[in-house]
Design a protein around this motif. Structure first.
Motif, PDB file in Angstrom:
ATOM      1  N   VAL A 123      39.349 -36.001   5.072  1.00 48.07           N
ATOM      2  CA  VAL A 123      39.275 -37.415   4.706  1.00 48.07           C
ATOM      3  C   VAL A 123      40.333 -38.172   5.505  1.00 48.07           C
ATOM      4  O   VAL A 123      41.422 -37.655   5.787  1.00 48.07           O
ATOM      5  N   GLN A 124      40.001 -39.387   5.901  1.00 44.90           N
ATOM      6  CA  GLN A 124      40.933 -40.269   6.597  1.00 44.90           C
ATOM      7  C   GLN A 124      42.017 -40.731   5.633  1.00 44.90           C
ATOM      8  O   GLN A 124      41.732 -41.141   4.504  1.00 44.90           O
ATOM      9  N   VAL A 125      43.285 -40.653   6.082  1.00 51.75           N
ATOM     10  CA  VAL A 125      44.406 -41.116   5.262  1.00 51.75           C
ATOM     11  C   VAL A 125      45.387 -41.882   6.140  1.00 51.75           C
ATOM     12  O   VAL A 125      45.441 -41.677   7.356  1.00 51.75           O
ATOM     13  N   PRO A 167      47.218 -32.911  -4.274  1.00 49.37           N
ATOM     14  CA  PRO A 167      46.739 -31.672  -4.894  1.00 49.37           C
ATOM     15  C   PRO A 167      45.236 -31.541  -4.687  1.00 49.37           C
ATOM     16  O   PRO A 167      44.538 -32.526  -4.409  1.00 49.37           O
ATOM     17  N   ASP A 168      44.725 -30.337  -4.827  1.00 46.97           N
ATOM     18  CA  ASP A 168      43.310 -30.086  -4.542  1.00 46.97           C
ATOM     19  C   ASP A 168      42.377 -31.004  -5.318  1.00 46.97           C
ATOM     20  O   ASP A 168      41.398 -31.531  -4.772  1.00 46.97           O
ATOM     21  N   ASP A 169      42.664 -31.210  -6.603  1.00 49.37           N
ATOM     22  CA  ASP A 169      41.760 -32.033  -7.415  1.00 49.37           C
ATOM     23  C   ASP A 169      41.649 -33.445  -6.863  1.00 49.37           C
ATOM     24  O   ASP A 169      40.552 -34.033  -6.838  1.00 49.37           O
ATOM     25  N   ARG A 170      42.771 -33.994  -6.419  1.00 48.99           N
ATOM     26  CA  ARG A 170      42.733 -35.342  -5.853  1.00 48.99           C
ATOM     27  C   ARG A 170      41.898 -35.365  -4.581  1.00 48.99           C
ATOM     28  O   ARG A 170      41.115 -36.299  -4.361  1.00 48.99           O
ATOM     29  N   PHE A 171      42.047 -34.333  -3.746  1.00 50.80           N
ATOM     30  CA  PHE A 171      41.256 -34.290  -2.513  1.00 50.80           C
ATOM     31  C   PHE A 171      39.766 -34.243  -2.824  1.00 50.80           C
ATOM     32  O   PHE A 171      38.972 -35.000  -2.234  1.00 50.80           O
ATOM     33  N   TRP A 172      39.355 -33.347  -3.708  1.00 49.40           N
ATOM     34  CA  TRP A 172      37.924 -33.227  -4.003  1.00 49.40           C
ATOM     35  C   TRP A 172      37.356 -34.520  -4.573  1.00 49.40           C
ATOM     36  O   TRP A 172      36.242 -34.931  -4.224  1.00 49.40           O
ATOM     37  N   ASP A 173      38.126 -35.176  -5.432  1.00 48.27           N
ATOM     38  CA  ASP A 173      37.665 -36.457  -5.997  1.00 48.27           C
ATOM     39  C   ASP A 173      37.477 -37.493  -4.895  1.00 48.27           C
ATOM     40  O   ASP A 173      36.477 -38.228  -4.883  1.00 48.27           O
ATOM     41  N   ARG A 178      33.527 -40.662  -1.080  1.00 47.82           N
ATOM     42  CA  ARG A 178      33.156 -41.159   0.249  1.00 47.82           C
ATOM     43  C   ARG A 178      31.791 -40.652   0.718  1.00 47.82           C
ATOM     44  O   ARG A 178      31.364 -40.995   1.825  1.00 47.82           O
ATOM     45  N   LEU A 179      31.124 -39.859  -0.085  1.00 46.98           N
ATOM     46  CA  LEU A 179      29.819 -39.321   0.273  1.00 46.98           C
ATOM     47  C   LEU A 179      28.721 -40.000  -0.523  1.00 46.98           C
ATOM     48  O   LEU A 179      28.961 -40.490  -1.634  1.00 46.98           O
ATOM     49  N   VAL A 238      28.699 -30.966  -3.908  1.00 39.00           N
ATOM     50  CA  VAL A 238      29.927 -30.419  -3.338  1.00 39.00           C
ATOM     51  C   VAL A 238      30.482 -29.326  -4.254  1.00 39.00           C
ATOM     52  O   VAL A 238      30.749 -29.570  -5.433  1.00 39.00           O
ATOM     53  N   SER A 239      30.629 -28.128  -3.707  1.00 38.02           N
ATOM     54  CA  SER A 239      31.265 -27.032  -4.449  1.00 38.02           C
ATOM     55  C   SER A 239      32.761 -27.089  -4.189  1.00 38.02           C
ATOM     56  O   SER A 239      33.198 -27.209  -3.041  1.00 38.02           O
ATOM     57  N   THR A 240      33.555 -27.013  -5.248  1.00 39.43           N
ATOM     58  CA  THR A 240      35.005 -27.120  -5.113  1.00 39.43           C
ATOM     59  C   THR A 240      35.665 -25.776  -5.399  1.00 39.43           C
ATOM     60  O   THR A 240      35.086 -24.884  -6.007  1.00 39.43           O
TER      61      THR A 240
END
Length: 390
Positions: free
Chosen positions: A223-225, A235-241, A246-247, A255-257
């Motif tokens: 993801v662009q930051v 943290p991982d949860d924030r990334f997956w959210d 954005r999709l 999406v499998s996390t």
């Protein structure tokens, strides 16, 4: 020590050049400042053009890539809540790309070098090229506390953007061109199945996202930051959210996390050094140019440099001709600048820039709409994505 070609750097470009030279009976030694394990820890590109795949075959290191790599005939562009497929094969007379990680390429080339008796010196400290403006260049380096000298005919600088090769070029001759982008890519690798069998490039008001993979069970997502972001704040949860936001909704649901096995933030830049030859010193790959990863060109550009330099060295040792060596820099730069243009264009097309403004945003939206509804525009993207001819 003496060799015909001294290669600085044991990344994919140095290993590929070294193996092609070894196969052709041209003696070479690779000098690498890091350990072998450290080189293999670098997780980078994963999309190979057909030209790169063919070079791996020519080097005798393509068998595992052919067996385990994932051939892709298209990519998806996602915007305005929908996905649009670009049929790479259909638009380019059947050309495809191969998804196969740079780490795997490096491992395959290392294995092949060991099998064929190639000499690689790891943990070579203070590597420095000398006298490359004359007929008798050499490289010095420290190994186990002892300074050694490697005499050679030519020096190939395959040591990356921060390496010594380009830094050794005379400032009076070297010219550089650079653009630094105002964002980075936050990327993770997770041991989960990819959301799609082909790559998805997403343009969203929250920023760019990319769904990629390394295998059918290992996914690579970005993801662009903003550049000031810190990895510990993700943290991982924030990334997956964030990724799912954005999709397109239907894609996000699939999406499998899972826990990340690697996470990093990479800045984006475009960079070119000219020329790529200084007497008997040649810059190859990231030593001479960097592209933003949006167009999947970094490793592939290094491969075309290798192609041109290997052909030139083969011509020199086989025929006594310097024509290929004299043409190397311009020949490589002609292809490099086309790839730089494509990577810059893909980056500006798919990312949200802080200074775009309302007008600029409408232009980007119109460009995307035109791209997916015009066969000519789609063909241009496809031709560049699968790789321009060598």
């Amino acid at each position: 020590m003496r060799t015909q070609v001294a290669i600085i750097g044991s990344g994919p470009s140095g290993l590929l050049l070294g193996q092609l030279l070894t196969n052709a009976g041209i003696d070479n030694v690779i000098l690498e400042r890091a350990t072998k394990a450290h080189v293999l820890e670098r997780i980078r590109a994963g999309v190979l053009e057909e030209g790169m795949c063919d070079l791996l075959d020519e080097a005798g290191a393509g068998a595992r890539m052919r067996a385990e790599g994932l051939a892709h005939e298209g990519i998806d562009l996602a915007f305005d809540g929908r996905r649009h497929r670009i049929d790479l094969a259909g638009l380019t007379d059947g050309k495809k790309v191969m998804v196969y990680g740079q780490t795997e390429v490096t491992q395959d080339l290392m294995d092949k070098r060991e099998q064929t008796g190639g000499v690689s010196v790891y943990e070579a400290a203070n590597v420095a090229p000398h006298d490359f403006d004359g007929a008798s260049p050499f490289v010095t380096f420290d190994k186990d506390g002892v300074t050694q000298r490697l005499d050679c005919d030519f020096i190939a600088g395959c040591d990356g953007y921060h390496g010594i090769a380009r830094k050794s070029a005379p400032a009076s001759v070297l010219k550089t061109y650079e653009r630094v982008y105002p964002f980075g890519w936050l990327g993770i690798i997770a041991e989960v199945a990819p959301v799609n069998h082909e790559l998805i490039y997403a343009n969203h008001p929250r920023g760019f996202a990319l769904c990629s993979m390394r295998s059918t069970t290992r996914s690579r997502y970005y993801v662009q930051v903003p550049l000031e972001e810190k990895i510990e704040d993700w943290p991982d949860d924030r990334f997956w959210d964030e990724l799912r936001l954005r999709l397109p909704a239907a894609t996000a649901e699939r999406v499998s996390t899972g826990p990340s096995v690697e996470k990093s933030i990479a800045p984006l830049r475009s960079f070119v050094a000219e020329p790529l030859r200084f007497g008997r010193l040649f810059l190859v790959g990231d030593a001479g140019h960097i592209v933003p990863p949006t167009g999947a060109k970094g490793l592939n550009l290094a491969a075309s440099d290798v192609r041109y330099l290997f052909d030139a060295l083969g011509e020199f040792y086989g025929e006594g001709s310097q024509a290929g060596l004299d043409a190397y820099s311009q020949r490589a730069l002609n292809r490099i600048w086309k790839a730089e243009r494509f990577s810059w264009w893909m980056t500006t097309l798919m990312h949200r820039f802080p200074d775009t403004g309302a007008f600029g945003q409408k232009i980007q939206e119109a460009e995307l709409d035109y791209l997916v509804h015009s066969r000519a525009a789609s063909t241009s993207l496809a031709e560049n994505y699968v790789g321009l001819p060598y």
